[in-house]
Write a protein that holds these residues in place. Structure first.
Motif, PDB file in Angstrom:
ATOM      1  N   LYS A   1      83.441 -10.496  -9.678  1.00  0.00           N
ATOM      2  CA  LYS A   1      83.578 -11.286  -8.454  1.00  0.00           C
ATOM      3  C   LYS A   1      83.215 -10.459  -7.222  1.00  0.00           C
ATOM      4  O   LYS A   1      82.473 -10.913  -6.342  1.00  0.00           O
ATOM      5  N   VAL A   2      83.732  -9.221  -7.150  1.00  0.00           N
ATOM      6  CA  VAL A   2      83.424  -8.376  -6.003  1.00  0.00           C
ATOM      7  C   VAL A   2      81.942  -8.017  -5.980  1.00  0.00           C
ATOM      8  O   VAL A   2      81.315  -7.999  -4.917  1.00  0.00           O
TER       9      VAL A   2
ATOM     10  N   ASP B   1      80.100 -11.087  -4.718  1.00  0.00           N
ATOM     11  CA  ASP B   1      80.350 -11.247  -3.284  1.00  0.00           C
ATOM     12  C   ASP B   1      79.631 -10.178  -2.468  1.00  0.00           C
ATOM     13  O   ASP B   1      79.210 -10.428  -1.342  1.00  0.00           O
ATOM     14  N   THR B   2      79.500  -8.974  -3.041  1.00  0.00           N
ATOM     15  CA  THR B   2      78.768  -7.910  -2.346  1.00  0.00           C
ATOM     16  C   THR B   2      77.321  -8.312  -2.125  1.00  0.00           C
ATOM     17  O   THR B   2      76.770  -8.153  -1.021  1.00  0.00           O
TER      18      THR B   2
ATOM     19  N   SER C   1      84.431  -6.137  -0.795  1.00  0.00           N
ATOM     20  CA  SER C   1      83.140  -6.779  -1.051  1.00  0.00           C
ATOM     21  C   SER C   1      82.185  -6.664   0.133  1.00  0.00           C
ATOM     22  O   SER C   1      81.026  -7.067   0.028  1.00  0.00           O
TER      23      SER C   1
END
Length: 289
Positions: free
Chosen positions: A61-62, A65-66, A269
């Motif tokens: 997820k991170v 999002d990054t 992120s």
């Protein structure tokens, strides 16, 4: 030709509403996350090394999002560098201890590589009546290099960009003359002049330039952390670090990384994980990428 067309496109989309531009960046980020597997691997390795306690789902997820935030920040250059100045002023808000940047004290802004770094320098140079200097790395494409330089120095009082090839003497002289230095020393610039200090517990080649410039320029260090928000960016000015530099460059650089970790933990992120932060390894250590 492609570079010119890309810049024209950025100029053309600059007047669009911010939600539209952020949506474009969101889609672009997801596409890059899906297709650019080599850079996705870099992000995954960085997150595994720095956050070994995270689950695979949390890292994914991170990482995703990054990519989205990196793409959105790139699209935001359209309005940061080409929109009406009042639009920029309205969307980029300075908060915190802004008084630390007033007056004529020798000052170094510690500006780590969060995705909002371009918004940060734009907001500071537009809204503060002081001259800023910065060290930049030339882009390989001369058209893009000229566009980036012009965009990042759109505002400000006689801005003074300096390449990494320029000497320390000119930088120290500018600091002592009352200029503010915008410094981003948290990347891997290779083994030359770097020292290994922990970054999330992992030895990371880090240039001790923040400590060095602060000592030579007799300057205070003021962290400035830029956060991407729905309506633009918040450029938060923190209190100057007390007792910095200490006279011990290695201890100062380790402290810089520890405090950077605190800033990252607030918005992981939005840090620039696509960079190969651990490319340079201590002698005898295997590559991680």
């Amino acid at each position: 030709m492609i570079s010119h067309l890309g810049i024209l496109f950025m100029r053309a989309i600059a007047p669009l509403p911010l939600p539209w531009l952020r949506a474009l960046g969101y889609v672009l980020g997801l596409v890059l996350y899906a297709l650019v597997w080599s850079r996705r691997k870099v992000v995954d390795v960085n997150l595994r090394l720095c956050f070994p306690h995270w689950s695979d789902a949390q890292r994914r997820k991170v990482a995703r999002d990054t990519f989205v935030h990196v793409a959105q920040s790139f699209v935001d250059r359209a309005w940061l560098w080409h929109a009406d100045p009042e639009v920029v002023r309205r969307r980029v808000v300075l908060t915190g201890a802004v008084r630390e940047l007033a007056g004529n004290d020798a000052t170094i802004v510690f500006a780590p590589h969060f995705v909002g770094l371009d918004a940060g320098v734009t907001g500071l140079t537009q809204q503060l009546p002081r001259r800023f200097i910065g060290i930049y790395t030339r882009q390989s494409n001369p058209v893009v290099d000229a566009w980036v330089l012009k965009g990042r120095h759109r505002f400000g009082i006689n801005p003074r960009p300096m390449s990494r090839n320029e000497g320390v003497r000119e930088i120290i002289s500018a600091l002592r003359d009352g200029d503010i230095m915008y410094l981003l020393p948290d990347m891997n610039f290779g083994p030359e002049e770097s020292i290994f200090v922990p970054f999330y517990g992992v030895p990371a080649a880090t240039v001790p330039s923040l400590s060095r410039f602060a000592r030579l320029g007799r300057a205070k260090v003021v962290p400035v952390i830029t956060r991407m928000r729905r309506g633009g960016y918040e450029v938060r000015v923190h209190e100057a670090w007390a007792g910095f530099p200490s006279g011990d460059a290695e201890a100062d650089t380790a402290l810089m990384n520890r405090r950077l970790q605190d800033y990252i933990d607030e918005m992981p992120s939005q840090y620039y994980w696509v960079h190969k932060r651990f490319k340079t390894r201590p002698p005898g250590e295997p590559t991680v990428y």
